[in-house]
Design an enzyme around this catalytic site. Structure first.
Site, mmCIF file in Angstrom:
data_model
loop_
_atom_site.group_PDB
_atom_site.id
_atom_site.type_symbol
_atom_site.label_atom_id
_atom_site.label_comp_id
_atom_site.label_asym_id
_atom_site.label_seq_id
_atom_site.Cartn_x
_atom_site.Cartn_y
_atom_site.Cartn_z
ATOM 1 N N ASP A 11 0.850 -1.187 0.000
ATOM 2 C CA ASP A 11 0.000 0.000 0.000
ATOM 3 C C ASP A 11 0.884 1.234 0.000
ATOM 4 O O ASP A 11 1.598 1.497 0.973
ATOM 5 C CB ASP A 11 -0.890 -0.047 1.244
ATOM 6 C CG ASP A 11 -1.846 1.128 1.343
ATOM 7 O OD1 ASP A 11 -1.769 2.048 0.505
ATOM 8 O OD2 ASP A 11 -2.663 1.120 2.281
ATOM 9 N N ILE A 12 0.841 2.016 -1.052
ATOM 10 C CA ILE A 12 1.716 3.179 -1.163
ATOM 11 C C ILE A 12 1.405 4.229 -0.097
ATOM 12 O O ILE A 12 2.277 5.012 0.289
ATOM 13 C CB ILE A 12 1.636 3.794 -2.581
ATOM 14 C CG1 ILE A 12 2.832 4.739 -2.812
ATOM 15 C CG2 ILE A 12 0.299 4.503 -2.803
ATOM 16 C CD1 ILE A 12 2.972 5.196 -4.241
ATOM 17 N N ASN A 25 -5.887 12.814 -11.064
ATOM 18 C CA ASN A 25 -6.575 13.318 -12.250
ATOM 19 C C ASN A 25 -6.250 14.801 -12.398
ATOM 20 O O ASN A 25 -5.633 15.417 -11.522
ATOM 21 C CB ASN A 25 -8.083 13.065 -12.175
ATOM 22 C CG ASN A 25 -8.749 13.767 -11.012
ATOM 23 O OD1 ASN A 25 -8.436 14.921 -10.696
ATOM 24 N ND2 ASN A 25 -9.676 13.076 -10.343
ATOM 25 N N GLY A 33 -9.163 4.900 -7.310
ATOM 26 C CA GLY A 33 -7.879 4.212 -7.331
ATOM 27 C C GLY A 33 -6.878 4.776 -6.345
ATOM 28 O O GLY A 33 -7.198 5.109 -5.205
ATOM 29 N N VAL A 34 -5.627 4.878 -6.795
ATOM 30 C CA VAL A 34 -4.548 5.404 -5.961
ATOM 31 C C VAL A 34 -4.853 6.824 -5.504
ATOM 32 O O VAL A 34 -4.618 7.189 -4.347
ATOM 33 C CB VAL A 34 -3.209 5.364 -6.733
ATOM 34 C CG1 VAL A 34 -2.115 6.089 -5.949
ATOM 35 C CG2 VAL A 34 -2.786 3.931 -7.003
ATOM 36 N N ASP A 35 -5.389 7.622 -6.408
ATOM 37 C CA ASP A 35 -5.711 9.022 -6.097
ATOM 38 C C ASP A 35 -6.650 9.109 -4.898
ATOM 39 O O ASP A 35 -6.387 9.826 -3.912
ATOM 40 C CB ASP A 35 -6.354 9.653 -7.338
ATOM 41 C CG ASP A 35 -6.464 11.164 -7.245
ATOM 42 O OD1 ASP A 35 -7.152 11.756 -8.103
ATOM 43 O OD2 ASP A 35 -5.858 11.756 -6.320
ATOM 44 N N SER A 118 -1.033 5.310 -14.633
ATOM 45 C CA SER A 118 -1.890 5.052 -15.802
ATOM 46 C C SER A 118 -2.227 3.584 -16.022
ATOM 47 O O SER A 118 -2.884 3.239 -17.002
ATOM 48 C CB SER A 118 -1.281 5.629 -17.095
ATOM 49 O OG SER A 118 -1.372 7.030 -17.115
ATOM 50 N N GLY A 120 -4.143 1.672 -14.136
ATOM 51 C CA GLY A 120 -5.443 1.292 -13.601
ATOM 52 C C GLY A 120 -6.540 1.552 -14.616
ATOM 53 O O GLY A 120 -6.527 1.025 -15.723
ATOM 54 N N TYR A 122 -7.005 3.992 -16.415
ATOM 55 C CA TYR A 122 -6.545 4.688 -17.624
ATOM 56 C C TYR A 122 -6.077 3.704 -18.691
ATOM 57 O O TYR A 122 -5.825 4.088 -19.828
ATOM 58 C CB TYR A 122 -5.427 5.670 -17.289
ATOM 59 C CG TYR A 122 -5.904 6.972 -16.671
ATOM 60 C CD1 TYR A 122 -5.049 8.065 -16.538
ATOM 61 C CD2 TYR A 122 -7.207 7.128 -16.219
ATOM 62 C CE1 TYR A 122 -5.468 9.273 -15.980
ATOM 63 C CE2 TYR A 122 -7.645 8.312 -15.655
ATOM 64 C CZ TYR A 122 -6.776 9.378 -15.540
ATOM 65 O OH TYR A 122 -7.208 10.569 -14.985
#
Length: 502
Positions: A11-12, A25, A33-35, A118, A120, A122
């Site tokens: 997990d980042i 985005n 997602g990550v964002d 990108s 995920g 994207y």
């Protein structure tokens, strides 16, 4: 000092680094997602700091504080949506990594963690994205940046496997989840390969004294440590034909892939005691002896290995691990073809050759950082196109993974190749350590040395040499020779990986 590139799963948002990179985005106001995960972990302060930044163009990067994160900063970059590659996506993705690293350097940051930008929703092809990321990271490092550590944090197995293939043995690899209390020193490909070979030989030595003892006998007096004498009256730490043939395979591979040379070494083992612990052969399988005899008579290679259903002993599976290590970065078809060819030197029935091919594909996953169930799933999926209908049923519990749910009573420790493969997978999956796995394998009874050797190879590849009990390593007969050969094989594999992947 050159920057370290560290590959890990996890997990980042919990990375304790100077900056984590957010695959944001263009609004910088949070998303999926990550964002979304980063914004949730950082808290409302991150969103408040992002609002006045007025977004970010694709390929560019902006920096904020870390707020509720362990990371001191967040570098936000906007990756391209994949539209086929003809609308500048490669250049934009490269800019994401390049601008993030430049921003980190401008701020004097020494450690940075990247997600797979990108990859995920994207839709960027994973292999292409990983190659672009590594190219930009390496280019930045070559410029003499103040950044000392670049982490590649993978949430999914597919991204991890792609990076592992590109990195080969040139990076530190952390295979465990990196939550609280789970961090450990990085495990590299070199240690995994050495651990695989040493794990095989040590497991073999633990099983030698009780070979052919029944499960009932071992239940009454279970093996709990490395011992000596017993079945063959050999000193503690003595290994059998399993290791002799595996080490002969490893030694042959140092000079390149040459099945004929392997068989020449097998013949030297049987006739002169080459690559034995005490200069003499005390154990040899019927099928292996017959195959070597055919070789010695000058028969063609395709005639060496037995092809009848009775020839499905585990004599090729027990020695396939060095070959699996050597070919693990090749394409699936080549891995299968070479595994089949090397098995067929002594065991040419499709069941034996398929078990060896499966094992090589399993090692491909383990050496790439997958856990055992994940490596089993990947190996099964890759092997299925090569499995004829008449063998699919026999291999069923391996291919569908159900062997891991079997009870001890449903697992057999015999010399039949499928029993050996199933028992080894079962023991490796059930145990919490190398030691426990090998003892589980041995105490199944019957062909104890081979089941333990194959189990030991699997566990050594997963956990490296550090997992093997020090007392067992110290007690191994000709241990320095075995380790030295394992290390030379690892160096050979790493050199070839660098040649292929740069």
């Amino acid at each position: 000092m050159a920057a370290r590139i560290v590959l890990l799963r996890g997990d980042i948002t919990i990375r304790d680094v100077d900056a984590i990179v957010n695959a944001a985005n263009s609004s910088l106001l949070g998303g999926g997602g990550v964002d979304g995960a980063i914004h949730r972990a950082a808290g409302p302060g991150l969103l408040a700091e992002c609002r006045p930044l007025r977004g970010c163009p694709t390929g560019q990067a902006k920096i904020t504080g870390g707020h509720g994160l362990r990371a001191r900063h967040v570098i936000h970059t906007v990756g391209p949506v994949w539209r086929g590659g003809g609308q500048g996506e490669p250049g934009l993705l490269a800019s994401c990594y390049r601008n993030s690293l430049r921003l980190a350097a401008q701020q004097g940051l020494r450690s940075i963690a990247f997600p797979a930008i990108s990859c995920g929703v994207y839709g960027y092809p994973i292999d292409r994205a990983c190659a672009t990321a590594l190219a930009e990271i390496r280019a930045h490092v070559a410029e003499g940046s103040c950044v000392e550590c670049v982490e590649l944090v993978c949430f999914g197995e597919d991204v991890f496997a792609s990076y592992a293939a590109l990195l080969g043995g040139t990076s530190a690899v952390i295979t465990a989840e990196t939550g609280e209390g789970a961090r450990r020193e990085p495990l590299g490909l070199r240690e995994q390969i050495v651990g695989c070979v040493l794990g095989l030989v040590v497991g073999d030595a633990v099983g030698v004294p009780v070979e052919f003892k029944s499960r009932a006998q071992l239940d009454a007096a279970p093996v709990t440590d490395m011992t000596g004498f017993g079945t063959y009256n050999q000193p503690a730490g003595t290994w059998s034909d399993d290791s002799s043939l595996a080490l002969s395979t490893a030694e042959s591979l140092l000079g390149g892939y040459d099945p004929g040379d392997m068989m020449r070494r097998f013949h030297a083992w049987l006739t002169t005691g080459a690559m034995t612990p005490h200069g003499e052969v005390f154990d040899v399988g019927i099928a292996t002896r017959a195959a070597i005899a055919r070789y010695a008579r000058g028969e063609p290679m395709e005639a060496w290995g037995g092809r009848s259903e009775r020839d499905n002993g585990n004599g090729s599976l027990m020695r396939i691990a060095p070959l699996a290590c050597a070919v693990h970065r090749l394409d699936v078809a080549t891995i299968v073809a070479r595994s089949v060819e090397v098995s067929a030197l002594t065991h040419a029935h499709p069941r034996s050759t398929l078990c060896c091919a499966y094992f090589s594909l399993l090692l491909r996953g383990l050496l790439g950082g997958q856990d055992l169930p994940g490596a089993m799933r990947a190996a099964a999926a890759d092997l299925r196109p090569f499995v004829p209908a008449e063998e699919a049923t026999a291999l069923g519990r391996v291919l569908d993974g159900s062997v891991l749910a079997a009870s001890r009573e449903e697992i057999q420790g015999s010399g039949y190749v499928l029993h050996c493969l199933e028992a080894s997978l079962w023991a490796a999956a059930r145990a919490g350590s190398y030691r426990e796995a090998v003892l589980l394998a041995v105490n199944l009874g019957d062909d104890t040395d081979t089941t333990a050797a194959v189990t030991g190879a699997i566990c050594g590849a997963m956990a490296g040499t550090r997992a093997i009990p020090a007392a067992w390593l110290a007690g191994l007969v000709r241990g320095e020779m075995v380790r030295g050969l394992a290390e030379r094989l690892a160096e050979r594999v790493l050199e070839e990986s660098l040649t292929r992947h740069g």
